[in-house]
Design a protein around this motif. Structure first.
Motif, PDB file in Angstrom:
ATOM      1  N   GLY A   1      77.757 -51.820  28.555  1.00 41.97           N
ATOM      2  CA  GLY A   1      76.918 -50.633  28.650  1.00 41.97           C
ATOM      3  C   GLY A   1      77.430 -49.495  27.813  1.00 41.97           C
ATOM      4  N   SER A   2      76.799 -48.347  28.007  1.00 43.47           N
ATOM      5  CA  SER A   2      77.177 -47.137  27.299  1.00 43.47           C
ATOM      6  C   SER A   2      76.757 -45.939  28.132  1.00 43.47           C
ATOM      7  CB  SER A   2      76.492 -47.072  25.929  1.00 43.47           C
ATOM      8  OG  SER A   2      76.741 -45.827  25.309  1.00 43.47           O
ATOM      9  N   CYS A   3      77.544 -44.866  28.057  1.00 48.52           N
ATOM     10  CA  CYS A   3      77.162 -43.610  28.703  1.00 48.52           C
ATOM     11  C   CYS A   3      76.064 -42.900  27.914  1.00 48.52           C
ATOM     12  CB  CYS A   3      78.372 -42.689  28.810  1.00 48.52           C
ATOM     13  SG  CYS A   3      79.784 -43.430  29.640  1.00 48.52           S
ATOM     14  N   ASN A   4      75.857 -43.329  26.687  1.00 50.64           N
ATOM     15  CA  ASN A   4      74.854 -42.733  25.810  1.00 50.64           C
ATOM     16  C   ASN A   4      73.530 -43.465  26.011  1.00 50.64           C
ATOM     17  OD1 ASN A   4      73.260 -41.802  23.734  1.00 50.64           O
ATOM     18  ND2 ASN A   4      74.629 -42.475  22.085  1.00 50.64           N
ATOM     19  N   ASN A   5      72.532 -42.774  26.554  1.00 52.41           N
ATOM     20  CA  ASN A   5      71.272 -43.460  26.851  1.00 52.41           C
ATOM     21  C   ASN A   5      70.466 -43.802  25.605  1.00 52.41           C
ATOM     22  OD1 ASN A   5      70.225 -40.971  26.150  1.00 52.41           O
ATOM     23  ND2 ASN A   5      69.496 -40.447  28.199  1.00 52.41           N
ATOM     24  N   LYS A   6      70.939 -43.380  24.444  1.00 50.53           N
ATOM     25  CA  LYS A   6      70.255 -43.741  23.196  1.00 50.53           C
ATOM     26  C   LYS A   6      70.915 -44.942  22.509  1.00 50.53           C
ATOM     27  CE  LYS A   6      68.410 -39.134  22.153  1.00 50.53           C
ATOM     28  NZ  LYS A   6      68.743 -38.543  23.443  1.00 50.53           N
ATOM     29  N   ALA A   7      72.044 -45.375  23.000  1.00 55.39           N
ATOM     30  CA  ALA A   7      72.742 -46.511  22.390  1.00 55.39           C
ATOM     31  C   ALA A   7      71.979 -47.806  22.665  1.00 55.39           C
ATOM     32  CB  ALA A   7      74.159 -46.607  22.941  1.00 55.39           C
ATOM     33  N   ASP A   8      71.926 -48.677  21.677  1.00 58.19           N
ATOM     34  CA  ASP A   8      71.175 -49.928  21.808  1.00 58.19           C
ATOM     35  C   ASP A   8      72.079 -51.015  22.393  1.00 58.19           C
ATOM     36  OD1 ASP A   8      69.440 -52.014  21.687  1.00 58.19           O
ATOM     37  OD2 ASP A   8      68.983 -51.837  19.554  1.00 58.19           O
ATOM     38  N   VAL A   9      72.234 -50.970  23.711  1.00 55.23           N
ATOM     39  CA  VAL A   9      73.079 -51.949  24.390  1.00 55.23           C
ATOM     40  C   VAL A   9      72.448 -53.337  24.340  1.00 55.23           C
ATOM     41  CG1 VAL A   9      74.166 -52.547  26.594  1.00 55.23           C
ATOM     42  CG2 VAL A   9      74.049 -50.164  25.874  1.00 55.23           C
ATOM     43  N   TYR A  10      71.126 -53.384  24.341  1.00 51.33           N
ATOM     44  CA  TYR A  10      70.453 -54.683  24.309  1.00 51.33           C
ATOM     45  C   TYR A  10      70.745 -55.430  23.007  1.00 51.33           C
ATOM     46  CZ  TYR A  10      67.918 -53.351  28.508  1.00 51.33           C
ATOM     47  OH  TYR A  10      67.601 -52.985  29.788  1.00 51.33           O
ATOM     48  N   ALA A  11      70.900 -54.699  21.905  1.00 53.17           N
ATOM     49  CA  ALA A  11      71.252 -55.354  20.642  1.00 53.17           C
ATOM     50  C   ALA A  11      72.627 -55.998  20.753  1.00 53.17           C
ATOM     51  CB  ALA A  11      71.232 -54.335  19.503  1.00 53.17           C
ATOM     52  N   TRP A  12      73.540 -55.305  21.407  1.00 50.98           N
ATOM     53  CA  TRP A  12      74.877 -55.868  21.610  1.00 50.98           C
ATOM     54  C   TRP A  12      74.800 -57.090  22.518  1.00 50.98           C
ATOM     55  CZ3 TRP A  12      79.444 -53.408  24.718  1.00 50.98           C
ATOM     56  CH2 TRP A  12      80.633 -54.073  24.391  1.00 50.98           C
ATOM     57  N   ALA A  13      73.958 -57.018  23.555  1.00 50.65           N
ATOM     58  CA  ALA A  13      73.796 -58.161  24.456  1.00 50.65           C
ATOM     59  C   ALA A  13      73.294 -59.382  23.688  1.00 50.65           C
ATOM     60  CB  ALA A  13      72.840 -57.806  25.590  1.00 50.65           C
ATOM     61  N   ARG A  14      72.323 -59.166  22.805  1.00 47.71           N
ATOM     62  CA  ARG A  14      71.821 -60.291  22.008  1.00 47.71           C
ATOM     63  C   ARG A  14      72.914 -60.865  21.119  1.00 47.71           C
ATOM     64  NH1 ARG A  14      67.367 -56.760  21.791  1.00 47.71           N
ATOM     65  NH2 ARG A  14      68.011 -55.949  19.751  1.00 47.71           N
ATOM     66  N   GLU A  15      73.750 -59.992  20.583  1.00 51.44           N
ATOM     67  CA  GLU A  15      74.827 -60.454  19.709  1.00 51.44           C
ATOM     68  C   GLU A  15      75.854 -61.283  20.476  1.00 51.44           C
ATOM     69  OE1 GLU A  15      75.484 -59.437  15.448  1.00 51.44           O
ATOM     70  OE2 GLU A  15      73.913 -59.931  16.848  1.00 51.44           O
ATOM     71  N   MET A  16      75.997 -61.009  21.767  1.00 50.31           N
ATOM     72  CA  MET A  16      76.939 -61.769  22.598  1.00 50.31           C
ATOM     73  C   MET A  16      76.426 -63.174  22.887  1.00 50.31           C
ATOM     74  SD  MET A  16      79.494 -59.610  23.783  1.00 50.31           S
ATOM     75  CE  MET A  16      79.759 -59.659  25.533  1.00 50.31           C
ATOM     76  N   GLY A  17      75.103 -63.342  22.909  1.00 48.94           N
ATOM     77  CA  GLY A  17      74.533 -64.667  23.078  1.00 48.94           C
ATOM     78  C   GLY A  17      74.562 -65.205  24.495  1.00 48.94           C
ATOM     79  N   LEU A  18      74.831 -64.353  25.486  1.00 49.37           N
ATOM     80  CA  LEU A  18      74.894 -64.792  26.883  1.00 49.37           C
ATOM     81  C   LEU A  18      73.609 -64.412  27.613  1.00 49.37           C
ATOM     82  CD1 LEU A  18      78.547 -63.654  27.690  1.00 49.37           C
ATOM     83  CD2 LEU A  18      77.773 -65.989  27.262  1.00 49.37           C
ATOM     84  N   PRO A  19      73.226 -65.169  28.646  1.00 50.84           N
ATOM     85  CA  PRO A  19      72.003 -64.833  29.393  1.00 50.84           C
ATOM     86  C   PRO A  19      72.146 -63.488  30.110  1.00 50.84           C
ATOM     87  CG  PRO A  19      72.766 -67.064  29.913  1.00 50.84           C
ATOM     88  CD  PRO A  19      73.861 -66.406  29.137  1.00 50.84           C
ATOM     89  N   ILE A  20      71.088 -62.684  30.087  1.00 52.25           N
ATOM     90  CA  ILE A  20      71.082 -61.419  30.822  1.00 52.25           C
ATOM     91  C   ILE A  20      70.775 -61.712  32.284  1.00 52.25           C
ATOM     92  CG2 ILE A  20      69.892 -59.219  31.136  1.00 52.25           C
ATOM     93  CD1 ILE A  20      69.538 -59.035  28.148  1.00 52.25           C
ATOM     94  N   SER A  21      71.699 -61.331  33.162  1.00 48.82           N
ATOM     95  CA  SER A  21      71.528 -61.532  34.598  1.00 48.82           C
ATOM     96  C   SER A  21      70.598 -60.473  35.177  1.00 48.82           C
ATOM     97  CB  SER A  21      72.895 -61.485  35.286  1.00 48.82           C
ATOM     98  OG  SER A  21      72.777 -61.584  36.684  1.00 48.82           O
ATOM     99  N   GLU A  22      70.851 -59.212  34.854  1.00 47.87           N
ATOM    100  CA  GLU A  22      69.976 -58.098  35.204  1.00 47.87           C
ATOM    101  C   GLU A  22      70.397 -56.904  34.359  1.00 47.87           C
ATOM    102  OE1 GLU A  22      70.366 -56.599  39.230  1.00 47.87           O
ATOM    103  OE2 GLU A  22      72.355 -57.496  39.411  1.00 47.87           O
ATOM    104  N   ALA A  23      69.532 -55.898  34.301  1.00 45.35           N
ATOM    105  CA  ALA A  23      69.809 -54.758  33.435  1.00 45.35           C
ATOM    106  C   ALA A  23      69.237 -53.487  34.047  1.00 45.35           C
ATOM    107  CB  ALA A  23      69.223 -54.987  32.046  1.00 45.35           C
ATOM    108  N   TYR A  24      69.832 -52.366  33.658  1.00 45.09           N
ATOM    109  CA  TYR A  24      69.382 -51.048  34.120  1.00 45.09           C
ATOM    110  C   TYR A  24      69.427 -50.085  32.945  1.00 45.09           C
ATOM    111  CZ  TYR A  24      69.744 -46.364  36.140  1.00 45.09           C
ATOM    112  OH  TYR A  24      69.567 -45.039  36.422  1.00 45.09           O
TER     113      TYR A  24
END
Length: 601
Positions: A211-234
């Motif tokens: 995650g990130s404390c910055n609500n404008k940071a693209d955490v989902y792009a990092w998640a895709r780069e990790m290649g692991l299934p998303i369990s849940e997100a907020y």
């Protein structure tokens, strides 16, 4: 001629007899000169990977010649798997390089009779677990691994190989059988797994949090780069938090890069990544009777203190605003029981609505994903009952129940972080956290949420803990934020009691309570009267003891000075707190500050 035939038959018979007298052990295989790492499969939990480093250099040693037919860089790595118990095993790859890994498994007798057990397999994930079957027909099982660096065609950038990047290899015979907690209900509209499995060592759930404390940071792009299934997100005003599932049997610590090998570092987005974090999804355990809490009915309470501790709720919530809002991040509240009407009198009635807050309801269940935060263990009922039990502010009081603890008394770190951010969003006056996470370093996502609460003027009241420990040396969070720069909104509470049952004497630390004059702001009495969990009538009360109760005693006193009540922390400190020479001289509470049991009477 017949004589020669007879002699030949005798000779052949002798050979046959000699052959039949030889044991298999007398036959030796030719020496195998293959020199490669050997991976054991006999450890179910904590199997340490073998790490290949210097990925830009050829593998040293005498390597077997194998018909590897995957895409190759010429830098492939080979390991031997040591004696799978029944021929089946799970191959585990920890991929500390921004690359697609290609791998193939072979069976052989040293370098002879080489047979592919699998075709060419590949993965973009940082953690790979692949079940390999039918390997018991071979004396040797080899795994060949190669990689292709990510490019901007399908990923965030054209990656280059760094000097510290690696590929780790491990293997296990079978998946460990771990515990789990029930999680999302199938009827819930909120996505999430039905159960949360524990990690192999039982210290975390089998997933990591990015995650990130910055609500404008693209955490989902990092998640895709990790290649692991998303369990849940907020995703909210406080930033983005994403839970990623880790393959069973693999270490979340190793995958998350919290150890010596930072798996995820090579895959961070190149832009705005400095405030990104990755953590394990810690298992948070709340204190329960016999496990951190005790039955206060078994202790001697000063006679003069009983009226001051009595449960006498008043001044509940009203529609239209103007309420002091206390958000209890806990195990919920008993709904439908003997005291339901009392609890109903303090429900949330403000206008703010979100996916987690609706007017006219008790709160939200972050486990099940619904608006019925029904208490399953009694902890939340006791803490909330303490808050409403003798609130004396002029403004009406709202108590919102953010349920994160279920029937096992366990919560996910992910749930705690989301609940904290949502409590800030709904403009809570005070957040009560009667729990802690024991870690050497402050968890990052919770740090962001607590600092955000400070920026919004939200006070957090939390516990010091019940281990009779100095939380300087054995910190638990958020309690260890108390008195630290930048965390002036955190009030960490210890438990105290009166020597000789005399409330006119200076109180002393309760024997179980944690302490620190560098982190504990104040002490409060160790128990209070609250509605009994699963009470059968309105005369059924409990006295639960522990810092879990001392904290809401501070919350209810402080609530009369905050929000619509006016006043503030400084005025509350001046008018309500006193100093104990014992608590001060022994370095247990900052300046020996405590809330007298009958303060305000």
């Amino acid at each position: 001629m017949k004589h020669h035939q007879f002699l030949l038959c005798l000779a052949l018979l002798g050979v046959i007899l000699l052959w039949s007298g030889c044991d298999d052990e007398d036959l030796t295989d030719p020496d195998c000169t293959v020199d490669i790492p050997v991976i054991s499969t006999n450890v179910l939990c904590g199997n340490e990977p073998y790490y290949f480093e210097n990925l830009d250099e050829p593998q040293a040693g005498n390597l077997p010649s194998l018909p590897f037919n995957c895409t190759t860089s010429g830098m492939e790595r080979i390991v031997r798997i040591d004696e799978p118990a029944d021929g089946d095993f799970y191959l585990q790859l920890y991929v500390g390089v921004a690359a697609t890994v290609h791998f193939q498994v072979f069976g052989a007798n040293c370098e002879d009779n080489v047979v592919p057990i699998t075709g060419c397999l590949q993965s973009d994930a940082v953690a790979v677990s692949e079940r390999i079957v039918s390997a018991n027909d071979f004396e040797d099982v080899y795994v060949v691994i190669d990689y292709t660096l990510f490019t901007s065609a399908n990923h965030l950038a054209d990656y280059v190989l760094g000097p510290d990047e690696f590929i780790g290899v491990a293997a296990i015979d079978e998946l460990p059988q771990t515990d789990a907690i029930d999680y999302r209900d199938q009827s819930s509209t909120y996505e999430g797994p039905g159960r949360l499995a524990f990690s192999c060592d039982g210290g975390t759930f089998q997933r990591v949090i990015i995650g990130s404390c910055n609500n404008k940071a693209d955490v989902y792009a990092w998640a895709r780069e990790m290649g692991l299934p998303i369990s849940e997100a907020y995703q909210g005003e406080g930033g983005t938090t994403v839970a990623l599932d880790i393959p069973e049997g693999m270490s979340p610590n190793a995958v998350g890069g919290m150890g010596d090998k930072p798996l995820t570092k090579p895959r961070r987005p190149k832009a705005d990544s400095s405030d990104f974090f990755i953590e394990e999804d810690y298992i948070i355990e709340v204190s329960t009777l016999g496990n951190g809490l005790f039955d206060g009915n078994d202790i001697s309470i000063p006679e003069e203190a009983l009226p001051c501790l009595a449960y006498q709720p008043r001044n509940g919530s009203r529609p239209g605003g103007g309420n002091v809002i206390v958000n209890m991040i806990d195990s919920g509240i008993e709904i439908g029981g003997a005291f339901n009407d009392d609890f109903q009198g303090f429900i949330y009635q403000d206008e703010y609505e979100s996916a987690f807050a609706q007017p006219g309801l008790f709160g939200f269940d972050y486990l099940r994903g619904d608006f019925e935060p029904n208490d399953e263990i009694g902890h939340g009922t006791a803490t909330a009952g303490t808050v409403i039990g003798d609130y004396r502010g002029d403004a009406p009081l709202t108590v919102f129940h953010s349920k994160i603890f279920g029937i096992n008394g366990l919560a996910s770190y992910f749930g705690a972080v989301v609940a904290t951010n949502e409590a800030v969003d709904m403009k809570s006056t005070i957040i009560n956290m009667s729990w802690g996470i024991p870690l050497e370093e402050a968890p990052q996502a919770l740090t962001c949420a607590v600092q955000r609460a400070a920026s919004q003027g939200v006070v957090i009241v939390t516990t010091a803990g019940n281990e009779n420990a100095n939380i300087d040396a054995a910190p638990q969070w958020p309690g260890a934020f108390g008195l630290q720069n930048g965390f002036e909104n955190v009030i960490t509470v210890a438990s105290m009691q009166y020597p000789n049952n005399n409330i006119d004497e200076d109180p002393v630390k309760a024997s179980f309570s944690n302490f620190s004059n560098q982190r504990v702001n104040v002490a409060a009495y160790l128990t209070s009267q609250s509605p009994a969990f699963m009470a059968t009538d309105l005369d059924d009360f409990d006295y639960i003891g522990g810092t879990s109760i001392s904290a809401p005693l501070i919350t209810r006193s402080l609530a009369a000075y905050l929000g619509p009540n006016g006043g503030g922390l400084a005025l509350w400190t001046a008018e309500r707190l006193e100093r104990s020479s014992q608590l001060n001289s022994l370095g247990q509470v900052y300046e020996g500050l405590y809330l007298p049991v009958c303060s305000g009477f």
